[in-house]
Every structure is written in C-alpha cells, then in structure tokens.
Design a protein around this motif. Structure first.
Motif, PDB file in Angstrom:
ATOM      1  N   LEU A 131       9.980 -14.966   7.780  1.00 30.83           N
ATOM      2  CA  LEU A 131       9.559 -15.332   6.432  1.00 30.83           C
ATOM      3  C   LEU A 131       9.175 -14.065   5.678  1.00 30.83           C
ATOM      4  O   LEU A 131       8.227 -13.380   6.038  1.00 30.83           O
ATOM      5  N   LEU A 132       9.951 -13.744   4.628  1.00 32.60           N
ATOM      6  CA  LEU A 132       9.709 -12.493   3.907  1.00 32.60           C
ATOM      7  C   LEU A 132       8.467 -12.594   3.018  1.00 32.60           C
ATOM      8  O   LEU A 132       8.189 -13.642   2.443  1.00 32.60           O
ATOM      9  N   ALA A 133       7.737 -11.507   2.939  1.00 28.11           N
ATOM     10  CA  ALA A 133       6.535 -11.489   2.111  1.00 28.11           C
ATOM     11  C   ALA A 133       6.906 -11.176   0.672  1.00 28.11           C
ATOM     12  O   ALA A 133       7.764 -10.337   0.409  1.00 28.11           O
ATOM     13  N   GLY A 134       6.271 -11.855  -0.258  1.00 30.99           N
ATOM     14  CA  GLY A 134       6.567 -11.659  -1.671  1.00 30.99           C
ATOM     15  C   GLY A 134       5.790 -10.495  -2.260  1.00 30.99           C
ATOM     16  O   GLY A 134       4.922  -9.925  -1.608  1.00 30.99           O
ATOM     17  N   PRO A 135       6.118 -10.131  -3.516  1.00 29.62           N
ATOM     18  CA  PRO A 135       5.468  -8.979  -4.148  1.00 29.62           C
ATOM     19  C   PRO A 135       3.949  -9.129  -4.245  1.00 29.62           C
ATOM     20  O   PRO A 135       3.226  -8.159  -4.065  1.00 29.62           O
ATOM     21  N   SER A 136       3.462 -10.341  -4.492  1.00 22.30           N
ATOM     22  CA  SER A 136       2.024 -10.461  -4.736  1.00 22.30           C
ATOM     23  C   SER A 136       1.219 -10.172  -3.467  1.00 22.30           C
ATOM     24  O   SER A 136       0.233  -9.442  -3.507  1.00 22.30           O
ATOM     25  N   ALA A 137       1.661 -10.726  -2.336  1.00 23.33           N
ATOM     26  CA  ALA A 137       0.941 -10.465  -1.085  1.00 23.33           C
ATOM     27  C   ALA A 137       0.965  -8.977  -0.773  1.00 23.33           C
ATOM     28  O   ALA A 137      -0.042  -8.394  -0.369  1.00 23.33           O
ATOM     29  N   ARG A 138       2.109  -8.361  -0.983  1.00 24.38           N
ATOM     30  CA  ARG A 138       2.230  -6.940  -0.651  1.00 24.38           C
ATOM     31  C   ARG A 138       1.390  -6.091  -1.582  1.00 24.38           C
ATOM     32  O   ARG A 138       0.789  -5.105  -1.173  1.00 24.38           O
ATOM     33  N   PHE A 139       1.352  -6.484  -2.852  1.00 23.16           N
ATOM     34  CA  PHE A 139       0.572  -5.704  -3.799  1.00 23.16           C
ATOM     35  C   PHE A 139      -0.918  -5.799  -3.472  1.00 23.16           C
ATOM     36  O   PHE A 139      -1.648  -4.808  -3.526  1.00 23.16           O
ATOM     37  N   LEU A 140      -1.362  -6.999  -3.106  1.00 21.40           N
ATOM     38  CA  LEU A 140      -2.766  -7.178  -2.717  1.00 21.40           C
ATOM     39  C   LEU A 140      -3.090  -6.334  -1.489  1.00 21.40           C
ATOM     40  O   LEU A 140      -4.135  -5.678  -1.429  1.00 21.40           O
ATOM     41  N   ALA A 141      -2.188  -6.354  -0.511  1.00 20.87           N
ATOM     42  CA  ALA A 141      -2.413  -5.560   0.710  1.00 20.87           C
ATOM     43  C   ALA A 141      -2.525  -4.085   0.352  1.00 20.87           C
ATOM     44  O   ALA A 141      -3.398  -3.376   0.851  1.00 20.87           O
ATOM     45  N   TRP A 142      -1.658  -3.641  -0.559  1.00 24.82           N
ATOM     46  CA  TRP A 142      -1.710  -2.248  -0.978  1.00 24.82           C
ATOM     47  C   TRP A 142      -3.046  -1.946  -1.646  1.00 24.82           C
ATOM     48  O   TRP A 142      -3.662  -0.904  -1.402  1.00 24.82           O
ATOM     49  N   GLY A 143      -3.517  -2.898  -2.480  1.00 25.51           N
ATOM     50  CA  GLY A 143      -4.800  -2.710  -3.149  1.00 25.51           C
ATOM     51  C   GLY A 143      -5.933  -2.531  -2.147  1.00 25.51           C
ATOM     52  O   GLY A 143      -6.776  -1.638  -2.284  1.00 25.51           O
ATOM     53  N   ILE A 144      -5.940  -3.378  -1.115  1.00 24.71           N
ATOM     54  CA  ILE A 144      -6.975  -3.278  -0.083  1.00 24.71           C
ATOM     55  C   ILE A 144      -6.893  -1.916   0.606  1.00 24.71           C
ATOM     56  O   ILE A 144      -7.893  -1.218   0.766  1.00 24.71           O
ATOM     57  N   ASP A 145      -5.671  -1.524   0.974  1.00 25.00           N
ATOM     58  CA  ASP A 145      -5.500  -0.247   1.663  1.00 25.00           C
ATOM     59  C   ASP A 145      -5.955   0.922   0.787  1.00 25.00           C
ATOM     60  O   ASP A 145      -6.567   1.866   1.271  1.00 25.00           O
ATOM     61  N   PHE A 146      -5.653   0.826  -0.499  1.00 20.95           N
ATOM     62  CA  PHE A 146      -6.047   1.885  -1.414  1.00 20.95           C
ATOM     63  C   PHE A 146      -7.573   1.990  -1.445  1.00 20.95           C
ATOM     64  O   PHE A 146      -8.143   3.080  -1.370  1.00 20.95           O
ATOM     65  N   GLY A 147      -8.228   0.829  -1.505  1.00 22.03           N
ATOM     66  CA  GLY A 147      -9.687   0.818  -1.487  1.00 22.03           C
ATOM     67  C   GLY A 147     -10.230   1.445  -0.217  1.00 22.03           C
ATOM     68  O   GLY A 147     -11.174   2.247  -0.258  1.00 22.03           O
ATOM     69  N   VAL A 148      -9.605   1.103   0.913  1.00 22.53           N
ATOM     70  CA  VAL A 148     -10.069   1.643   2.192  1.00 22.53           C
ATOM     71  C   VAL A 148      -9.938   3.161   2.214  1.00 22.53           C
ATOM     72  O   VAL A 148     -10.864   3.875   2.616  1.00 22.53           O
ATOM     73  N   THR A 149      -8.778   3.682   1.740  1.00 22.52           N
ATOM     74  CA  THR A 149      -8.627   5.146   1.737  1.00 22.52           C
ATOM     75  C   THR A 149      -9.702   5.796   0.881  1.00 22.52           C
ATOM     76  O   THR A 149     -10.244   6.838   1.253  1.00 22.52           O
ATOM     77  N   LEU A 150     -10.006   5.171  -0.262  1.00 21.21           N
ATOM     78  CA  LEU A 150     -11.031   5.753  -1.130  1.00 21.21           C
ATOM     79  C   LEU A 150     -12.371   5.823  -0.395  1.00 21.21           C
ATOM     80  O   LEU A 150     -13.065   6.836  -0.425  1.00 21.21           O
ATOM     81  N   VAL A 151     -12.722   4.723   0.271  1.00 16.80           N
ATOM     82  CA  VAL A 151     -14.008   4.680   0.970  1.00 16.80           C
ATOM     83  C   VAL A 151     -14.041   5.732   2.075  1.00 16.80           C
ATOM     84  O   VAL A 151     -15.008   6.499   2.196  1.00 16.80           O
ATOM     85  N   VAL A 152     -12.949   5.799   2.872  1.00 18.88           N
ATOM     86  CA  VAL A 152     -12.906   6.782   3.958  1.00 18.88           C
ATOM     87  C   VAL A 152     -13.010   8.198   3.390  1.00 18.88           C
ATOM     88  O   VAL A 152     -13.756   9.041   3.901  1.00 18.88           O
TER      89      VAL A 152
END
Lengths: 343, 258
Positions: free
Chosen positions: B22-43
């Motif tokens: 089941l392929l992931a759509g743009p919205s799920a991927r964009f949200l995941a990217w947002g979370i990852d971006f936040g994590v990098t900032l915190v680290v």
C-alpha cells in the motif's frame, strides 16, 4: 465449499509464526548466513505462506489475515530473491583506496564530458572578459564582489596587509566552505535527474567564472599570485566538483539509457552504488579542500612564498590523479582471479 | 487531496503469488518529514547548547562546529535512521510508513543515500514542490529521489495476527443441540455470506451502535430465512447472539464437543 477460516488459521499459524521469527532473525543480523537445512526450512515456510496467501485470496474475503500474510510473504520474498550482498559492514579504507578510484575509472567518460563542459565554459568566460572587461560584472556572481576590483590593486592590498583578515574565524570559514561546496556538489549530482542538462549548465557556469577570473589576473600580470592563490585548494576542489558533475552525468546516462538493452530500472540499479561512491568521495575531497583554502590559500607573500604554495598545489594535483588513475588496480585483478575457483 | 494514480504496488513472485504494497500518499509523507525536521532541529539545539561551553574557549571553533553539526544532521539524519531501522525514520515510524525497494527486494545502503541526497532537487523551489509534483505524475507515487534510487514509500503492514477468539467465544451455543440443522446451515450459506458475517462481527466496535443494530437485524433475518432453528433454540437470543451462534455452527470442527 467453505474454507473453514478458523480451522485454517489454527493449522497454519505455527508455520507463520516460525517464518516470522526466522525473518526477524535475518533482518536483525544481516551478516548471518543460514546453513543448507535452515535455508531449506526457510524456503519451505516461505512457499507455504505464499500458498496460504493464494488460498485465502481465492476462497474467502479476509482483509486482516490477507494483510498479515501479504506483509509476511513480502518480507520473505525480499530475503529470498535478493542476490546483492547485505551492506552489513562498512570497510572505509578498502572503499576509499579501491572502490572509489575504480568507480572513477569505470565511469571516466562522464568525467571527460564534465571536464569538457567546464573547459568550454572557461574559454567562454575568458573570451568575454578579454573582449569586454566590463563583462566582469555580469560574469562574476554577487558573492565574489571582491573580484570586481582591479586584480593588481587586490594583490597589493593583500601583500601589504598587516592584519590577519581571518584571525579568529578560520575554522568558521573552513566549515562554511566545506558545507557550501558539498551542498553545491550534491546539487550538481542531483541535477542529473534533468537528463544531465542541469549538471552540464552548472559545469559550464563554474568554468565561465574560473576562466573570467583567471584571464583577469593574467591580463593584470598577476599570474603568480593567481596560481599561488588558487592552486593549493583548487587542485582538489575543482576535480571534486568535476567528479560531482561526473556523478550527475552517470545518473543522466542511466536515465537516458542510450544503446542499452537493460530496462530503466536495471540501469538505475546498476548506477546507484557508483553514484553514491562518487559523491561520498567528493565530500571527502571537499573537506580537505575547505581546510586548505581557509588555513593556507588565503595567506600570500610575504607570509608564505608563492613558490611554496604553487609547489604544494601541484603536488596535490599530481597525487590526486595518481590516486584516481592508479589506486586499487592491482588488488582488483588479484580479487577477480581469486573469485574464479569459488564459482 | 489528489490520490496517486496507483494506490498499491503489486509484486508478483515467481511462485505466482501476488502481494500488494500500500503506497503512502503525499500527506502522510509530508507529515513524517515535518516530524523529522522538528527532531533534527531539537537535536541540533541540544548539540549546540552542549558545545556552547566551548564558546569562552574558542568562539571560532564553536561557530565552525555548529555549522558542521547542522549540515551533518540535515544530510545524515534520514540516511542513518533509514539504514539502521530498515527504511524508517522517527517521523515515518510514527506515521507507520516505510521506505522499500520498488521491486520488493531488500533496501540497499546506496539506495538510501541516493534518495536522501536527491532531496536537494526535490525540495525545489520550496517545500518539496518538485518532489510533490513528481509524486502526482509518477506511477508509484515516487518523488525524484525515489525514482533515481528505485524506492517506494509504503504503509507498514501491521503485523497483527488475526484474533479469532473474539469471534468464537467459549459460550454455550443453543444451536448445538440440533446437529442436523447446523449441517444444513453449513451447506446452504455461500462463502461470500460467511465472509460478510465474519466481517460484521469482527468490526463490531468500529460500527455506530444504531448502524450495528440495523445491520445485525438484517443479517440475522437473512440467516433465519435460510435455516429455521426451533423456537426453544432461538427464543430470547438477540440478533447479535444469533449471528455469533451461526458463526460458531459454521466454523466449529464437526467432531468438536461442546
């Protein structure tokens, strides 16, 4: 007839569980090799799960079991049909001294194209400045504004400056250079996705600036200063940028697939590891170039004699090409000779 | 939201069995990217605060370290996590998506590096517009980096074993006193009907109470028409209980005693 789902699940579940455990073991410990009996058992479990999946798809509508089995079969499929070695251990030294130069040589044509683009660009830049010195303004980008002045004046200023411009900022300057150059190189490689056009334009443009600056200093009679200024870091940085361009063109070549019988996916699959090798090599070279540029290139006579700077830069260039053209040759031959009896 | 042209990627094994991802759509991927971006900032912040102790010692070195830290985190975060977690980052883990090889094979290190370095092009001109556009046009919802690395992003199949216990509780089934009627029931109902029945019971808690009552009444009436159990077996049974008894009668092994 009814497929007795409960019965079916009760019967098959132990096999699914065994397969799942097998898979978790394999996925967790990539270096693990199974012996013949284990491999047979694993293959049996995989086929059993696959046939269960086929049955459940045909006989009953069972989204949950089906989803579970699809996940299981998918994971097992990846383990069974994968023939490439798992990247379980990095060997940085072997990679740097063998894989990197070997890859560079295998893809030398892409390097030559990148080089040609840069040379053409530099002729164009040199020609533009030669014909119309006012063209400097449009040729040099804004961040190189210090190059707009008369080269002779700059040399005079640099040679007579008593204070160290970079005092207390050398590491920062080096870090900024490294990250910026690496970012640009990654970009040059990624632009290969535009069928190489973007990569070629970047190479041309870098050539234009280089040619423009070079002719400007040569016309002003400052070739020694120019060589002393650019060679120590440029002899690593420029080849690095060219290798990034080479990577971009390898990607473009895989996309276009001129005269290749392989499918689009196969071509990309074959190019992938080479691309990564090239770009990681570029990153390492640029780290070195950044250190040299910040700690060495910016000092001119009388602090450091030009002869020393030029000799240092030429030596680097020589070593780099000896490395790229020669390293990893003998070992590669011995390895391929050794591999034969095993097959 | 525009759905990708193919929501699933079908892989056919040489054994002739097909499974789909089941392929992931743009919205799920964009949200995941947002979370990852936040994590990098915190680290990055944590690392910088730690190193700021050096500030008094050498301001130059501190600035250099902060520039390098941010760059390495930015470039390396996804590569490292996708490598050691088999295609997942923190954001992808939280949104239950995963990077996979487009042929269903094992994900290679070079593929991970490739798809992450290509972000420089995908994020052009801003906020992954180029990558998003590529996803809409590509057959398997791939951004440019995925195309070059031959990877897809899929929803993680939940490795959950089906729970039949909930379906077949160890309760007394009044139908069991009428083995001949149970046999007729097994013979009469079609696989589709049974599947419908099982699903209706399995998804009990996902249904609205009103809709559930209506659905179970309709189903129970349908099965009552097929085989009529005597009054004393079905009296006082709710529609739901009637359906549970039916399932039990159909699925119970013939020789199994109560």
């Amino acid at each position: 007839m009814i497929l007795d789902v409960a019965h079916f699940v009760r019967e098959e579940q132990p096999f699914w569980q065994e397969l799942e455990e097998c898979l978790s073991r394999l996925e967790r410990r990539l270096e693990q090799r199974m012996d013949l009996a284990e491999t047979r058992r694993f293959y049996y479990l995989y086929r059993r799960a696959a046939s269960d999946l086929a049955r459940i798809r045909t006989f009953a509508v069972e989204p949950e079991i089906r989803g579970y089995l699809e996940g299981l079969v998918g994971r097992a499929y990846a383990e069974i049909h994968e023939i490439r070695d798992a990247p379980y251990r990095l060997k940085p030294l072997a990679w740097f001294f063998e894989t990197f130069p070997q890859t560079f040589r295998r893809r030398y044509r892409a390097f030559l194209i990148a080089l040609a683009a840069m040379v053409i660009g530099s002729f164009f830049g040199a020609g533009a400045v030669l014909l119309d010195p006012a063209a400097k303004e449009s040729v040099f980008p804004v961040q190189f504004s210090h190059l707009q002045d008369d080269p002779a004046k700059r040399v005079e200023r640099e040679e007579h400056s008593t204070e160290d411009r970079l005092e207390g900022a050398r590491s920062t300057f080096a870090a900024a250079l490294m990250t910026n150059n690496i970012r640009v190189s990654i970009f040059a490689m990624s632009l290969g996705i535009t069928w190489g056009l973007g990569t070629l334009i970047m190479m041309l443009y870098n050539g234009v600036i280089l040619g423009g600056v070079a002719i400007d200093y040569i016309l002003a009679g400052q070739s020694t200063f120019l060589a002393g200024w650019l060679l120590p870091h440029g002899s690593i940085e420029l080849p690095a940028v060219l290798i990034a361009g080479q990577a971009g063109l390898v990607l473009a070549g895989a996309l276009i697939g001129w005269g290749s019988a392989q499918s689009f996916r196969e071509r990309l699959r074959a190019a992938g590891p080479d691309l990564v090798t090239l770009i990681v090599g570029v990153m390492l070279l640029l780290v070195w170039a950044g250190i040299v540029e910040s700690f060495f290139s910016q000092y001119h006579e009388p602090v450091i004699p030009y002869a020393l700077k030029i000799a240092f830069g030429s030596l680097e260039l020589l070593l780099l090409f000896a490395f790229l053209l020669g390293s990893g040759r003998k070992r590669g031959r011995r390895l391929s000779g050794k591999a034969a009896p095993h097959d | 939201m525009i759905e990708p042209r193919n929501a699933t990627l079908a892989v056919r094994t040489p054994e002739g069995v097909e499974f789909s991802l089941l392929l992931a759509g743009p919205s799920a991927r964009f949200l995941a990217w947002g979370i990852d971006f936040g994590v990098t900032l915190v680290v990055a912040l944590v690392v910088l605060t730690t190193f700021s102790i050096l500030q008094s010692f050498s301001g130059d070195l501190t600035t250099a370290i902060s520039i390098l830290t941010f760059f390495v985190l930015n470039t390396g975060y996804n590569i490292l996590l996708e490598w050691i977690w088999h295609g997942q980052t923190l954001g992808k883990f939280l949104l239950k998506i995963r990077v996979m090889d487009a042929q269903g094979l094992r994900l290679q290190f070079s593929q991970i590096v490739m798809r992450n370095l290509m972000r420089t092009v995908d994020m052009l001109p801003m906020l992954y517009l180029a990558g998003g556009a590529a996803m809409l046009f590509s057959r398997h919802a791939q951004r440019l980096g995925d195309l070059a690395a031959n990877t897809v992003v899929v929803h993680t199949p939940t490795p959950k074993q089906p729970d039949l216990q909930q379906l077949l509780p160890d309760k007394y089934n009044s139908f069991r006193s009428y083995p001949h009627l149970e046999a007729r029931l097994r013979q009469q109902v079609s696989p589709v009907e049974v599947a419908l029945l099982v699903q209706a019971l399995m998804r009990r808690n996902e249904l609205d109470p009103d809709a559930r009552v209506a659905l179970y009444r309709e189903l129970a009436d349908h099965f009552r028409e097929q085989v009529a159990f005597p009054e004393e077996a079905s009296a006082g049974l709710t529609d739901e209980q009637y359906l549970r008894n039916t399932v039990d009668s159909i699925f119970r092994k013939s020789g199994e005693a109560n």
